[in-house]
Design a protein around this motif. Sequence first.
Motif, PDB file in Angstrom:
ATOM      1  N   ARG A   1      17.214   4.353   9.195  1.00 22.81           N
ATOM      2  CA  ARG A   1      17.395   3.009   9.730  1.00 22.81           C
ATOM      3  C   ARG A   1      17.962   2.064   8.672  1.00 22.81           C
ATOM      4  NH1 ARG A   1      12.848   0.539  13.525  1.00 22.81           N
ATOM      5  NH2 ARG A   1      13.661   2.321  14.696  1.00 22.81           N
ATOM      6  N   THR A   2      17.543   2.238   7.422  1.00 23.19           N
ATOM      7  CA  THR A   2      18.104   1.412   6.343  1.00 23.19           C
ATOM      8  C   THR A   2      19.598   1.679   6.187  1.00 23.19           C
ATOM      9  OG1 THR A   2      15.974   1.425   5.174  1.00 23.19           O
ATOM     10  CG2 THR A   2      17.927   0.846   3.898  1.00 23.19           C
ATOM     11  N   ALA A   3      19.987   2.953   6.260  1.00 21.19           N
ATOM     12  CA  ALA A   3      21.410   3.296   6.165  1.00 21.19           C
ATOM     13  C   ALA A   3      22.185   2.709   7.340  1.00 21.19           C
ATOM     14  CB  ALA A   3      21.574   4.812   6.109  1.00 21.19           C
ATOM     15  N   LEU A   4      21.583   2.765   8.539  1.00 21.09           N
ATOM     16  CA  LEU A   4      22.249   2.204   9.722  1.00 21.09           C
ATOM     17  C   LEU A   4      22.445   0.701   9.577  1.00 21.09           C
ATOM     18  CD1 LEU A   4      23.352   2.565  12.569  1.00 21.09           C
ATOM     19  CD2 LEU A   4      21.013   2.289  13.442  1.00 21.09           C
ATOM     20  N   VAL A   5      21.434  -0.003   9.058  1.00 18.04           N
ATOM     21  CA  VAL A   5      21.563  -1.449   8.856  1.00 18.04           C
ATOM     22  C   VAL A   5      22.643  -1.746   7.826  1.00 18.04           C
ATOM     23  CG1 VAL A   5      20.371  -3.512   8.021  1.00 18.04           C
ATOM     24  CG2 VAL A   5      19.198  -1.929   9.541  1.00 18.04           C
ATOM     25  N   GLY A   6      22.699  -0.932   6.757  1.00 18.07           N
ATOM     26  CA  GLY A   6      23.737  -1.130   5.742  1.00 18.07           C
ATOM     27  C   GLY A   6      25.131  -0.930   6.294  1.00 18.07           C
ATOM     28  N   LEU A   7      25.322   0.135   7.089  1.00 19.49           N
ATOM     29  CA  LEU A   7      26.635   0.383   7.690  1.00 19.49           C
ATOM     30  C   LEU A   7      27.017  -0.713   8.679  1.00 19.49           C
ATOM     31  CD1 LEU A   7      26.405   4.243   8.282  1.00 19.49           C
ATOM     32  CD2 LEU A   7      27.794   3.046   6.568  1.00 19.49           C
TER      33      LEU A   7
ATOM     34  N   SER B   1      19.756   0.088  -1.384  1.00 16.39           N
ATOM     35  CA  SER B   1      18.668  -0.100  -0.417  1.00 16.39           C
ATOM     36  C   SER B   1      18.217   1.236   0.169  1.00 16.39           C
ATOM     37  CB  SER B   1      19.124  -1.038   0.697  1.00 16.39           C
ATOM     38  OG  SER B   1      19.445  -2.309   0.182  1.00 16.39           O
ATOM     39  N   VAL B   2      19.174   2.109   0.458  1.00 18.57           N
ATOM     40  CA  VAL B   2      18.820   3.441   0.961  1.00 18.57           C
ATOM     41  C   VAL B   2      18.009   4.204  -0.086  1.00 18.57           C
ATOM     42  CG1 VAL B   2      19.754   5.668   1.673  1.00 18.57           C
ATOM     43  CG2 VAL B   2      20.765   3.555   2.542  1.00 18.57           C
ATOM     44  N   ALA B   3      18.433   4.126  -1.358  1.00 18.03           N
ATOM     45  CA  ALA B   3      17.694   4.804  -2.430  1.00 18.03           C
ATOM     46  C   ALA B   3      16.293   4.223  -2.578  1.00 18.03           C
ATOM     47  CB  ALA B   3      18.468   4.691  -3.744  1.00 18.03           C
ATOM     48  N   ALA B   4      16.176   2.883  -2.468  1.00 14.38           N
ATOM     49  CA  ALA B   4      14.863   2.246  -2.575  1.00 14.38           C
ATOM     50  C   ALA B   4      13.958   2.659  -1.422  1.00 14.38           C
ATOM     51  CB  ALA B   4      15.027   0.734  -2.610  1.00 14.38           C
ATOM     52  N   SER B   5      14.539   2.775  -0.229  1.00 13.69           N
ATOM     53  CA  SER B   5      13.751   3.207   0.925  1.00 13.69           C
ATOM     54  C   SER B   5      13.248   4.639   0.736  1.00 13.69           C
ATOM     55  CB  SER B   5      14.587   3.106   2.200  1.00 13.69           C
ATOM     56  OG  SER B   5      13.869   3.584   3.318  1.00 13.69           O
ATOM     57  N   ALA B   6      14.111   5.507   0.220  1.00 16.42           N
ATOM     58  CA  ALA B   6      13.702   6.893  -0.029  1.00 16.42           C
ATOM     59  C   ALA B   6      12.592   6.957  -1.061  1.00 16.42           C
ATOM     60  CB  ALA B   6      14.907   7.710  -0.494  1.00 16.42           C
ATOM     61  N   ASP B   7      12.696   6.151  -2.115  1.00 16.66           N
ATOM     62  CA  ASP B   7      11.650   6.137  -3.148  1.00 16.66           C
ATOM     63  C   ASP B   7      10.340   5.598  -2.588  1.00 16.66           C
ATOM     64  OD1 ASP B   7      10.951   6.366  -6.085  1.00 16.66           O
ATOM     65  OD2 ASP B   7      10.495   4.251  -5.740  1.00 16.66           O
ATOM     66  N   ARG B   8      10.423   4.561  -1.730  1.00 17.05           N
ATOM     67  CA  ARG B   8       9.210   4.012  -1.128  1.00 17.05           C
ATOM     68  C   ARG B   8       8.511   5.038  -0.234  1.00 17.05           C
ATOM     69  NH1 ARG B   8       8.448   2.024   3.709  1.00 17.05           N
ATOM     70  NH2 ARG B   8      10.681   1.910   4.112  1.00 17.05           N
ATOM     71  N   LYS B   9       9.289   5.749   0.561  1.00 15.35           N
ATOM     72  CA  LYS B   9       8.696   6.768   1.422  1.00 15.35           C
ATOM     73  C   LYS B   9       8.027   7.868   0.609  1.00 15.35           C
ATOM     74  CE  LYS B   9       9.065   6.888   5.337  1.00 15.35           C
ATOM     75  NZ  LYS B   9       8.207   6.345   6.398  1.00 15.35           N
ATOM     76  N   LYS B  10       8.652   8.232  -0.517  1.00 12.51           N
ATOM     77  CA  LYS B  10       8.069   9.254  -1.385  1.00 12.51           C
ATOM     78  C   LYS B  10       6.734   8.782  -1.948  1.00 12.51           C
ATOM     79  CE  LYS B  10       8.939  11.885  -5.629  1.00 12.51           C
ATOM     80  NZ  LYS B  10       9.908  12.145  -6.720  1.00 12.51           N
ATOM     81  N   ARG B  11       6.686   7.520  -2.392  1.00 12.91           N
ATOM     82  CA  ARG B  11       5.443   6.972  -2.930  1.00 12.91           C
ATOM     83  C   ARG B  11       4.370   6.873  -1.861  1.00 12.91           C
ATOM     84  NH1 ARG B  11       5.974   4.716  -8.020  1.00 12.91           N
ATOM     85  NH2 ARG B  11       8.109   4.597  -8.803  1.00 12.91           N
ATOM     86  N   GLU B  12       4.767   6.555  -0.647  1.00 10.83           N
ATOM     87  CA  GLU B  12       3.795   6.491   0.444  1.00 10.83           C
ATOM     88  C   GLU B  12       3.190   7.864   0.715  1.00 10.83           C
ATOM     89  OE1 GLU B  12       5.903   4.803   3.693  1.00 10.83           O
ATOM     90  OE2 GLU B  12       5.688   2.733   2.982  1.00 10.83           O
ATOM     91  N   ARG B  13       4.019   8.912   0.640  1.00 13.42           N
ATOM     92  CA  ARG B  13       3.485  10.262   0.839  1.00 13.42           C
ATOM     93  C   ARG B  13       2.512  10.635  -0.276  1.00 13.42           C
ATOM     94  NH1 ARG B  13       8.912  11.269   2.385  1.00 13.42           N
ATOM     95  NH2 ARG B  13       9.400  12.035   0.284  1.00 13.42           N
ATOM     96  N   ILE B  14       2.861  10.253  -1.514  1.00 12.71           N
ATOM     97  CA  ILE B  14       1.967  10.547  -2.643  1.00 12.71           C
ATOM     98  C   ILE B  14       0.649   9.801  -2.474  1.00 12.71           C
ATOM     99  CG2 ILE B  14       1.663  10.245  -5.130  1.00 12.71           C
ATOM    100  CD1 ILE B  14       4.665  10.699  -5.446  1.00 12.71           C
ATOM    101  N   LEU B  15       0.718   8.531  -2.073  1.00 13.77           N
ATOM    102  CA  LEU B  15      -0.487   7.743  -1.877  1.00 13.77           C
ATOM    103  C   LEU B  15      -1.351   8.331  -0.763  1.00 13.77           C
ATOM    104  CD1 LEU B  15      -2.210   5.301  -2.500  1.00 13.77           C
ATOM    105  CD2 LEU B  15      -0.764   3.945  -0.966  1.00 13.77           C
TER     106      LEU B  15
END
Length: 375
Positions: free
Chosen positions: A37-43, A78-92
């Motif tokens: 969705r972040t990529a779609l908003v960017g495009l 923004s796409v990279a930040a979203s991917a990093d956030r999702k990764k941290r959420e999985r770790i948490l």
Amino acid sequence: MLALVALADFWASPDIIFRPMLVLGPAFASLWCGIRRTALVGLTALALSAALSYHHHTLGRRHNTLTLLAMAGVAAASVAASADRKKRERILADVRSVAEVAQRVLLRPVPRRVGSIHVAVGYTSATAEASIGGDLYEVTPTPYGVRVIVGDVQGKGLEAVETAADVLGAFREAAYDEPDLTGVATRIEAALRRRLDAEPTGRPVQEGSGRPPAAGSGRTATGSGRAGAAGSGRTAAEGAGEKFVTAVLAEFGEAEIVTLLNYGHPSPFVLRGGGEGGFAEPDDVAPPFGLSDLGAAAPRPYRIKFAPADQMLLYTDGVVEARDGEGRFYPLAERAHLLQAADPEQALGDLRADVLRHVGGRIADDAAMLLIRRR
């Protein structure tokens, strides 16, 4: 938001440019949305910016090209930040899952009723990401009566959890074997000393839970129920970088008597069936577990009456040291009337809710409470 910016730019004169604000779309999307969705908003932001540039006849101009390139860079970031956030959420999520498993293993569910003894337990962690800290409790039916421990490990983190596991393991084993509480306490001290002897020395003491107060501290005098540590216990502990555990051990037999041992822990609060109450203070003060090498005498067992309809609240210092916005400690003695509900679980829940209201939200230290009633 993209639509509003696009409409504003479409109807604006060529001298007023709103298109660069489209970059806010992917930036905000990275905070809440997934990668796609972040990529779609960017495009979408890039497409709108290109279409508006064409509308205003600026497509291909140098400054407009730079704007589009900057927007593409922000969208990619923004796409990279979203991917990093999702990764941290999985770790948490994994960390929380491990914490829940550790809690079930370390702080096992206690029996709600053993003979005439009814038990309710409550635990509140000061850390939002974890449900377990350095506080500990256990209720164990034995041939000698129902034996209970409530304690608080100095420090935080995995080391505090490991120490709590050692103390609870020693208690669970010794509670069945030893004919008196003194023997149980001796086994706990031996287990803790083995851990301390196996660890490197000289670590600095962490502030927080499980700290023994100096003898004659004002907290006891004002009625908080904390038993002070002997002499210069805290000073010596800080100098040596020791790890220690404050604790109260209790034994509820068939007779209307409860035997207590206090190792530098807040004294239990006893609420009589008639409504009067007070702290069950020991006759002398003693250092916590782990500080036996200071040379202070071990605590002596003391006994109090515990008749039908009486209640005893054992707790950690996260309860009595909970402060409100003006720095005032939680007045446990004044709020003990909240324990009058017929259901022990409800009574303890009412008290816990009152503690949280007192601090105005999250507590600063872990808080464990164990309410015991005799029917």
